[in-house]
Scaffold this active site. Structure first.
Site, short mmCIF file in Angstrom:
data_model
loop_
_atom_site.label_atom_id
_atom_site.label_comp_id
_atom_site.label_asym_id
_atom_site.label_seq_id
_atom_site.Cartn_x
_atom_site.Cartn_y
_atom_site.Cartn_z
N SER A 104 0.59 -1.27 -0.50
CA SER A 104 -0.25 0.10 0.10
C SER A 104 1.38 1.39 -0.21
O SER A 104 1.50 1.74 -1.45
CB SER A 104 -0.65 0.08 1.58
N ASP A 249 -6.03 2.67 -3.38
CA ASP A 249 -7.04 2.38 -2.92
C ASP A 249 -7.42 3.40 -1.67
O ASP A 249 -8.33 3.73 -1.09
CB ASP A 249 -6.65 0.66 -2.21
#
EC number: 5.4.2.10
Length: 450
Positions: A104, A249
């Site tokens: 991430s 995301d």
């Protein structure tokens, strides 16, 4: 719930080539998850795998492939694709399992493995525990016969498919023509798809963070380092800046003046717009304990509620599914719009903001501050080992802080699920009190961690 040995709040994550992010663990994840998601029938079983742009992806991906194929699962490889794209393609290709290799927003030196079920949703804690149990028992008896090994194929059109899905979420009667947009892709998974989607919708696109080299993901760019986006917005006199993180995301936005807009303000903007159009479901928004009290008050004034969950986007998603909500997310910019996606999607959230911006005919700065945030401070204290939050002195300081904030604010102190950090957050209308409380707790935690 039993203690998890490998999985944290968002899959398995850690420093690459150090336990648990080793090729050996990835191999065992593939074997165990493959075993768990294979049904008893004779059909071919399928797993799809995407990744971001980290160097260690070249180590983790083949190890996972070896694990899955060894238990007889076929594999489709996407290459670099945003996490939400992998979730979408898991459903679209009717796969039994989806895997995203990413850490991430972390630096290139970390990596992680996120798993999605056939419905495109992140796995539950219970499923992750089942995988862990299988990983730690002998996996040899699960090996497929030589003739039943899985087959591997690279899918070349998955990026184009994701772009089309993303574009379809933007209102059909609108176009982005006449808008100048800065997009910072963090040298990560969306470096091709996000700028292309904006361009195809008509925008003039200034692209930064689109030159991944295996090491520069999230490095002084992307949603965790918005300065690069802010600078480009001012330099090119753009209407808006959008910064994604390494697996795309989550996002942060800045207005045409370069002021950053966080996830809470973005949720407020989208929720208010959807409520006006009567498309907001669930009677409000789902967010975590970290979201600002100002958001709660803003929604309450509109007759909407803010439901809070523990930190982690899958807990937000679980509550959204239970309560029939279609807007949820985290202050960090992890936004879930369940009409379109089963997980956080920075590009789709940005498109909804752009739709509001386009319809309003106002500058982004006029829309950016939907509510006045309550003074909030967050401090992270790194610790080498042990459990500082179980220390008696820390407990006493926390109890006193709770008492002082009682009724006028909130306190959230927790251990990070992905790093050795204690995260301390306090908010109240009295900023001086917030700073004081944070300082005292951080001091006690540091002392306990020494």
């Amino acid at each position: 719930m039993s203690k998890r040995a490998y999985f944290g709040t968002d899959g398995i994550r850690g420093e690459a080539n150090r336990h648990p992010m080793t090729a050996e663990v990835a191999l065992r994840v593939g074997m165990a998850a493959g075993k768990l998601f294979k049904s008893k029938d004779d059909r071919r079983h399928l797993v799809v795998i995407g990744k971001d742009t980290r160097l260690s992806g070249y180590m983790i991906e083949p190890a996972l492939v070896a694990g899955f194929t060894s238990v007889g699962m076929d594999v489709r490889l996407f290459g670099p694709l945003p996490t939400p794209g992998v979730a979408m393609m898991t459903r679209s290709l009717r796969a039994d399992l989806g895997v995203m290799i990413s850490a991430s927003h972390n630096a290139f030196s970390d990596n992680g493995i996120k798993l999605f079920g056939p419905d495109g949703y992140k796995l539950s804690d219970e499923k992750e525990l089942e995988i862990e149990a299988l990983m730690d028992e002998g996996l040899q008896q699960n090996l497929a016969a030589p003739s039943a090994l899985g087959r591997v194929q690279r899918i070349d059109d998955c990026q184009a498919r994701y772009i089309e899905i993303a574009k379809a979420t933007f209102p059909r009667r609108l176009s982005l023509s006449g808008m100048r947009i800065v997009i910072d892709c963090a040298n990560g998974a969306a470096y091709k798809v996000a700028p292309e989607a904006l361009h195809e919708l008509g925008a003039e696109v200034i692209r930064i963070g689109i030159s991944p080299n295996g090491f520069n993901i999230n490095e002084e760019c992307g949603s965790t380092h918005p300065a690069a986006m802010q600078k480009a917005v001012k330099e090119y006199r753009a209407d808006i800046g959008i910064a994604l993180d390494g697996d795309a995301d989550r996002l942060v936005i800045c207005d045409e003046k370069g002021n950053v807009v966080d996830g809470d303000q973005i949720m407020a903007l989208i929720a208010a717009d959807w409520a006006r159009r009567e498309t907001l479901r669930g009677g409000g928004v789902v967010a975590t304990v970290m979201s600002n009290l100002g958001l709660e008050r803003f929604l309450a004034a509109k007759g909407l509620k803010l439901e809070r969950t523990q930190v982690g986007d899958r807990y937000v998603m679980a509550r959204m599914r239970e309560g029939g909500f279609n807007v949820g997310g985290e202050q960090s910019g992890h936004l879930i719009l369940s009409d379109f996606s089963t997980t956080g999607d920075g590009l789709l959230a940005a498109l909804q903001v752009l739709a509001v911006l386009k319809k309003s005919d106002k500058p982004m700065s006029a829309l950016a501050r939907q509510f006045e945030p309550v003074p909030q401070k967050l401090e992270n204290v790194r610790f080498a080992g042990g459990k500082p939050l179980e220390n008696e002195n820390v407990k006493a300081v926390l109890a006193e802080a709770e008492q002082r904030l009682n009724g006028s604010g909130r306190l959230v102190v927790r251990a990070s699920g992905t790093e050795p950090l204690i995260r301390i957050m306090a908010e109240a209308d009295d900023e001086k009190l917030v700073n004081q409380v944070i300082k005292e707790i951080a001091g006690a935690v540091k002392k306990a961690a020494a």
